[in-house]
Design a protein around this motif. Structure first.
Motif: not given
Length: 86
Positions: A8-11, A16, A32, A34
């Protein structure tokens, strides 16, 4: 390698990106997911990890869910890297 790794990631999040780089450097397959920038909308992250901050790595094969980029990178290098080399 497993298709059961989910990040789980944030641009634009440098923490991250650190985890993405570690996974990519080892050639690990992962998905991934987002998340939105607004913490209050990160319900899926909250459901899987108990909190809304990212990054969060879910390793279904080993029953591991973890947060904090430094902890995730250490886990990847110590636990998943040997599996790649085997």
């Amino acid at each position: 390698m497993s298709d059961d790794l989910v990040l789980y990631s944030l641009d634009g999040c440098p923490y991250c990106q650190k985890v993405h780089d570690a996974l990519d450097d080892l050639g690990l397959d992962y998905e991934t997911r987002w998340v939105e920038g607004l913490h209050s909308t990160r319900n899926e992250v909250k459901r899987v990890s108990g909190q809304r901050a990212v990054p969060v790595l879910v390793d279904d094969d080993r029953g591991v869910t973890m947060a904090e980029s430094a902890n995730i990178v250490e886990y990847v290098e110590k636990t998943l890297a040997p599996a790649v080399d085997a």
